[in-house]
Each structure stands twice: as C-alpha cells, then as structure tokens.
Design a protein around this motif. Sequence first.
Motif, PDB file in Angstrom:
ATOM      1  N   LEU A   1       7.033   5.173  -6.889  1.00  0.00           N
ATOM      2  CA  LEU A   1       6.303   6.345  -7.353  1.00  0.00           C
ATOM      3  C   LEU A   1       5.161   6.786  -6.446  1.00  0.00           C
ATOM      4  O   LEU A   1       4.924   7.990  -6.290  1.00  0.00           O
ATOM      5  CB  LEU A   1       5.744   6.083  -8.759  1.00  0.00           C
ATOM      6  N   TYR A   2       4.458   5.845  -5.841  1.00  0.00           N
ATOM      7  CA  TYR A   2       3.206   6.194  -5.184  1.00  0.00           C
ATOM      8  C   TYR A   2       3.185   5.949  -3.681  1.00  0.00           C
ATOM      9  O   TYR A   2       2.386   6.573  -2.966  1.00  0.00           O
ATOM     10  CB  TYR A   2       2.055   5.423  -5.834  1.00  0.00           C
ATOM     11  N   ALA A   3       4.020   5.056  -3.192  1.00  0.00           N
ATOM     12  CA  ALA A   3       4.003   4.747  -1.762  1.00  0.00           C
ATOM     13  C   ALA A   3       4.278   5.969  -0.885  1.00  0.00           C
ATOM     14  O   ALA A   3       3.628   6.143   0.158  1.00  0.00           O
ATOM     15  CB  ALA A   3       4.996   3.626  -1.453  1.00  0.00           C
ATOM     16  N   PRO A   4       5.235   6.865  -1.243  1.00  0.00           N
ATOM     17  CA  PRO A   4       5.473   8.039  -0.385  1.00  0.00           C
ATOM     18  C   PRO A   4       4.225   8.908  -0.198  1.00  0.00           C
ATOM     19  O   PRO A   4       3.925   9.331   0.923  1.00  0.00           O
ATOM     20  CB  PRO A   4       6.589   8.795  -1.124  1.00  0.00           C
ATOM     21  N   SER A   5       3.483   9.168  -1.288  1.00  0.00           N
ATOM     22  CA  SER A   5       2.271   9.978  -1.176  1.00  0.00           C
ATOM     23  C   SER A   5       1.206   9.251  -0.380  1.00  0.00           C
ATOM     24  O   SER A   5       0.482   9.867   0.423  1.00  0.00           O
ATOM     25  CB  SER A   5       1.738  10.324  -2.576  1.00  0.00           C
ATOM     26  N   TRP A   6       1.064   7.943  -0.581  1.00  0.00           N
ATOM     27  CA  TRP A   6       0.072   7.169   0.169  1.00  0.00           C
ATOM     28  C   TRP A   6       0.364   7.218   1.662  1.00  0.00           C
ATOM     29  O   TRP A   6      -0.543   7.376   2.482  1.00  0.00           O
ATOM     30  CB  TRP A   6       0.079   5.718  -0.343  1.00  0.00           C
ATOM     31  N   ARG A   7       1.648   7.120   2.038  1.00  0.00           N
ATOM     32  CA  ARG A   7       2.000   7.165   3.463  1.00  0.00           C
ATOM     33  C   ARG A   7       1.695   8.540   4.062  1.00  0.00           C
ATOM     34  O   ARG A   7       1.224   8.638   5.205  1.00  0.00           O
ATOM     35  CB  ARG A   7       3.472   6.815   3.651  1.00  0.00           C
ATOM     36  N   ILE A   8       1.947   9.621   3.302  1.00  0.00           N
ATOM     37  CA  ILE A   8       1.642  10.959   3.820  1.00  0.00           C
ATOM     38  C   ILE A   8       0.145  11.109   4.037  1.00  0.00           C
ATOM     39  O   ILE A   8      -0.311  11.642   5.060  1.00  0.00           O
ATOM     40  CB  ILE A   8       2.167  12.033   2.846  1.00  0.00           C
ATOM     41  N   LEU A   9      -0.649  10.627   3.065  1.00  0.00           N
ATOM     42  CA  LEU A   9      -2.098  10.744   3.193  1.00  0.00           C
ATOM     43  C   LEU A   9      -2.642   9.947   4.367  1.00  0.00           C
ATOM     44  O   LEU A   9      -3.469  10.438   5.140  1.00  0.00           O
ATOM     45  CB  LEU A   9      -2.769  10.285   1.898  1.00  0.00           C
ATOM     46  N   THR A  10      -2.191   8.710   4.501  1.00  0.00           N
ATOM     47  CA  THR A  10      -2.768   7.824   5.524  1.00  0.00           C
ATOM     48  C   THR A  10      -2.180   8.039   6.914  1.00  0.00           C
ATOM     49  O   THR A  10      -2.885   7.880   7.923  1.00  0.00           O
ATOM     50  CB  THR A  10      -2.562   6.358   5.111  1.00  0.00           C
ATOM     51  N   GLN A  11      -0.894   8.407   6.996  1.00  0.00           N
ATOM     52  CA  GLN A  11      -0.244   8.486   8.305  1.00  0.00           C
ATOM     53  C   GLN A  11      -0.134   9.913   8.848  1.00  0.00           C
ATOM     54  O   GLN A  11      -0.142  10.109  10.066  1.00  0.00           O
ATOM     55  CB  GLN A  11       1.160   7.873   8.219  1.00  0.00           C
ATOM     56  N   ASP A  12      -0.042  10.913   7.952  1.00  0.00           N
ATOM     57  CA  ASP A  12       0.168  12.283   8.411  1.00  0.00           C
ATOM     58  C   ASP A  12      -1.078  13.154   8.313  1.00  0.00           C
ATOM     59  O   ASP A  12      -1.326  13.985   9.190  1.00  0.00           O
ATOM     60  CB  ASP A  12       1.293  12.948   7.608  1.00  0.00           C
ATOM     61  N   ILE A  13      -1.859  12.970   7.235  1.00  0.00           N
ATOM     62  CA  ILE A  13      -2.986  13.869   6.992  1.00  0.00           C
ATOM     63  C   ILE A  13      -4.299  13.298   7.506  1.00  0.00           C
ATOM     64  O   ILE A  13      -5.049  13.976   8.220  1.00  0.00           O
ATOM     65  CB  ILE A  13      -3.087  14.187   5.488  1.00  0.00           C
ATOM     66  N   LEU A  14      -4.607  12.070   7.171  1.00  0.00           N
ATOM     67  CA  LEU A  14      -5.899  11.478   7.536  1.00  0.00           C
ATOM     68  C   LEU A  14      -6.160  11.492   9.045  1.00  0.00           C
ATOM     69  O   LEU A  14      -7.291  11.786   9.467  1.00  0.00           O
ATOM     70  CB  LEU A  14      -5.976  10.045   6.984  1.00  0.00           C
ATOM     71  N   PRO A  15      -5.183  11.205   9.908  1.00  0.00           N
ATOM     72  CA  PRO A  15      -5.471  11.208  11.356  1.00  0.00           C
ATOM     73  C   PRO A  15      -5.908  12.571  11.887  1.00  0.00           C
ATOM     74  O   PRO A  15      -6.484  12.635  12.987  1.00  0.00           O
ATOM     75  CB  PRO A  15      -4.132  10.773  11.978  1.00  0.00           C
ATOM     76  N   ASP A  16      -5.655  13.658  11.163  1.00  0.00           N
ATOM     77  CA  ASP A  16      -6.060  14.971  11.650  1.00  0.00           C
ATOM     78  C   ASP A  16      -7.546  15.241  11.468  1.00  0.00           C
ATOM     79  O   ASP A  16      -8.081  16.189  12.046  1.00  0.00           O
ATOM     80  CB  ASP A  16      -5.264  16.073  10.921  1.00  0.00           C
ATOM     81  N   PHE A  17      -8.231  14.436  10.668  1.00  0.00           N
ATOM     82  CA  PHE A  17      -9.658  14.637  10.444  1.00  0.00           C
ATOM     83  C   PHE A  17     -10.463  13.872  11.502  1.00  0.00           C
ATOM     84  O   PHE A  17     -10.205  12.690  11.753  1.00  0.00           O
ATOM     85  CB  PHE A  17     -10.057  14.148   9.048  1.00  0.00           C
ATOM     86  N   PRO A  18     -11.445  14.522  12.132  1.00  0.00           N
ATOM     87  CA  PRO A  18     -12.271  13.849  13.147  1.00  0.00           C
ATOM     88  C   PRO A  18     -13.023  12.657  12.570  1.00  0.00           C
ATOM     89  O   PRO A  18     -13.449  12.674  11.413  1.00  0.00           O
ATOM     90  CB  PRO A  18     -13.245  14.952  13.604  1.00  0.00           C
ATOM     91  N   THR A  19     -13.195  11.650  13.368  1.00  0.00           N
ATOM     92  CA  THR A  19     -13.914  10.443  12.938  1.00  0.00           C
ATOM     93  C   THR A  19     -15.342  10.760  12.516  1.00  0.00           C
ATOM     94  O   THR A  19     -15.899  10.125  11.617  1.00  0.00           O
ATOM     95  CB  THR A  19     -13.910   9.408  14.070  1.00  0.00           C
ATOM     96  N   ALA A  20     -15.933  11.790  13.140  1.00  0.00           N
ATOM     97  CA  ALA A  20     -17.327  12.126  12.847  1.00  0.00           C
ATOM     98  C   ALA A  20     -17.533  12.583  11.408  1.00  0.00           C
ATOM     99  O   ALA A  20     -18.662  12.528  10.892  1.00  0.00           O
ATOM    100  CB  ALA A  20     -17.805  13.216  13.811  1.00  0.00           C
ATOM    101  N   LEU A  21     -16.475  13.005  10.742  1.00  0.00           N
ATOM    102  CA  LEU A  21     -16.614  13.482   9.364  1.00  0.00           C
ATOM    103  C   LEU A  21     -16.550  12.357   8.335  1.00  0.00           C
ATOM    104  O   LEU A  21     -16.915  12.556   7.174  1.00  0.00           O
ATOM    105  CB  LEU A  21     -15.506  14.505   9.044  1.00  0.00           C
ATOM    106  N   HIS A  22     -16.081  11.195   8.728  1.00  0.00           N
ATOM    107  CA  HIS A  22     -15.789  10.140   7.760  1.00  0.00           C
ATOM    108  C   HIS A  22     -17.042   9.640   7.049  1.00  0.00           C
ATOM    109  O   HIS A  22     -17.025   9.398   5.835  1.00  0.00           O
ATOM    110  CB  HIS A  22     -15.062   8.984   8.460  1.00  0.00           C
ATOM    111  N   GLU A  23     -18.123   9.427   7.781  1.00  0.00           N
ATOM    112  CA  GLU A  23     -19.330   8.866   7.156  1.00  0.00           C
ATOM    113  C   GLU A  23     -19.864   9.807   6.074  1.00  0.00           C
ATOM    114  O   GLU A  23     -20.177   9.377   4.958  1.00  0.00           O
ATOM    115  CB  GLU A  23     -20.399   8.625   8.217  1.00  0.00           C
ATOM    116  N   ALA A  24     -19.955  11.102   6.393  1.00  0.00           N
ATOM    117  CA  ALA A  24     -20.444  12.063   5.406  1.00  0.00           C
ATOM    118  C   ALA A  24     -19.475  12.177   4.231  1.00  0.00           C
ATOM    119  O   ALA A  24     -19.899  12.323   3.068  1.00  0.00           O
ATOM    120  CB  ALA A  24     -20.633  13.429   6.069  1.00  0.00           C
TER     121      ALA A  24
END
Length: 362
Positions: free
Chosen positions: A324-347
């Motif tokens: 139920l949940y692994a497919p969405s988790w993989r999309i978030l962590t492998q496809d979407i999250l890498p597109d956000f700059p590291t500088a935004l993570h702390e904020a």
Amino acid sequence: MPKHIWGGYRTIAQHFHITTDTLVPFFLAIAIQTAANPEPLRDLRRDCLVPHPLDEHRVIVDWNKAKTSARLQKAQRRSFDRRRRYAAPNLIEMMLALTGPLLADAPPGQQDRVFLTRSIYAGPTRRSLRNRTEVIEHSVLRRAILRFTKRANQRIDEWNAAHPDSPRASIASFAPALFRGTVATEHYRASGGDILAAQSILNHASVATTETYIKSEETTRLQRQTIARLQDLMVAWVRGSERIDPVPGPSQPRAAVPFGHDCLAPVVPGRDGAERLCPQFGGCLACPGLVIPIDTEHLARILAAIDRFEQARNRLDPRRWNLLYAPSWRILTQDILPDFPTALHEAARSLVAGMPALPELE
C-alpha cells in the motif's frame, strides 16, 4: 478571315470549349478548398459529388488518393456548404458543364474525369494540326499556372499604378505541389497552433506526417509562442497568482491533493461521456500531471509525509506496507525529494515541527 486578326487558336478556342487557361482558376480554387494532392485532383472523377446524408445544404466531394489501397476506392472525403457561391461542389458542377462537350473526343479510359482539356499541337511544318482531348497533364498545368500568375500580376501592376495609396502584393511563382502544405499551414495558423486541425484537413493518420507539411519560420514562431503561453499559465497556477483559464468558459473545479498542490482536472469524462472522478485521484503521486513547486513550504509537507511513511513501516506488517505505501514512499524519496536544493532542508525541517500531524497510516 485570317486567324491572327482574332488572336490565334488559343483565343478562338476558348469560345468553343474549355482551355487550359480557363481551367486553371477552377483547379486552383478546388485545390485550396479540398487540400487534395495535385495528382489525385487531376484525376478527379465526374461522379465525385455525393449528397450529404444529414444536411441537405452540404455536398460531399469524394476522390481517390494515390497511396490508398486499391480496395479503398474512395479514401478522401470532405463536405462543403453549397449555398456558398464558390464552394468546391459548385465549381465542380461548372467544370462538368464546361467539359461536357469534350467527352465524345476523350479516350474511353478518361471520359469519367473532370479536368479534361483539348490541346492543339502543330506538326513539324506547322501546317498540320491535330487535336488531343485528355486529362490535363502536369507539365501543361504548370505552364498554364505560370501564365495565370503573369496575367494576375499584370492586373495588380495596373491597380497599383492607379491606386498608389493602397498597393497590392504581387503573386509569387508557385507549383501545384505546394498547395497542400500551404493550406495546412493556413489552417494551423487560423487555429492558433492546433496541429490536430491541420491533421484533420490533410486526413493524415499520424501527426508526425502533418508536421512535415507545416514546417516554416512562421509556424516555428507560433509553436514557441504557444509553448511560452502555456508555460506562463502553468507558472501562474503553481504560484497561486490570478488564474487565466486557457479555454473560455467555466473554471475547472479545484481539489486539494497531498503536499499542497492543486489538481487541474479531478473530474474526467468516462467512456460514456459522463463525468467521473479521476481514477488516479488520491494516488496523485503517480499522476503524469503532478506539479509540486520547489519551495520550503512544499518541501516541509514532503518531509512530513516521508516521516509518516517510515513510522508506519516500523509498525505495520511488511507485506501490507510494501503493497500500500512503499510505492508512494519511493516516489517521494527517489523522484521528488532529490529535486529540492539542500539549502532548503533546514528551514523545511523547522516548519515540520509546527505543522499539524498527518493521520496515522493503517
């Protein structure tokens, strides 16, 4: 009386039957309206007009196309409103009347054609003449078009001399083979860059084939303008600024979906034409139209969702979590999250702490 006083055989002949010079305007007008290939149009048959089954004011023009299988005798069809004076069916009926006197002299295999002409050829000594009635040849048509263009430009020059304040542009030299691409380009431009409109006019099975007909500097510029307009609409939607609907009419319904973006089309037409909820609604991470802005607020929502997925992984049955949940988790962590700059993570992490907790996954 000597023939030269009346202008020669070409001038005299046009009073008795249609000639190449009087045929050309009909051929050009019909070619423009039908967008037919020049060779199939030359072979247009006299039974090409078919009554429209639903509209008494419309007539279907039916013709063959050279590349069509022999089993499909009538591959190209287009209907016209015959109430318009110069609609293609009306012009074809004029041609049928004008070429009627030539049918008896035409070869048996060509007596069912529309574009018949009678040519006069001089013998080697120019004393013997012979007549030949047949479908107009391509080379003869080409020369007749050149004469047509020359006469038209002479009239334009006379107009420009008499009306210097409103000059008209001269007609450039052209060939019948160019008509189809020109007609496609005009329909493409009139539709605002809709290649499907040009594809429909040319009756192509593939849009890729239509693209070869409309390639030009003008269509390339129109394509770039269309892409830029759509990009502006997308950016305005993502930023939440004043919305401009690309299609006039009621605004599409908006529906909130995970992580703060909006669904552009939560309702889609079903096979029966009735509206249905999008089959991917609720599973929007797999939607090809997913748009997530690259900013701190949206990154915070994504990080909170990842945290909730990983917490559930530690307490749920592994098989249930994987299903139920692994497919969405993989999309978030492998496809979407890498597109956000590291500088935004702390904020973003700071925002997560103050956000309402997401519901527990069951």
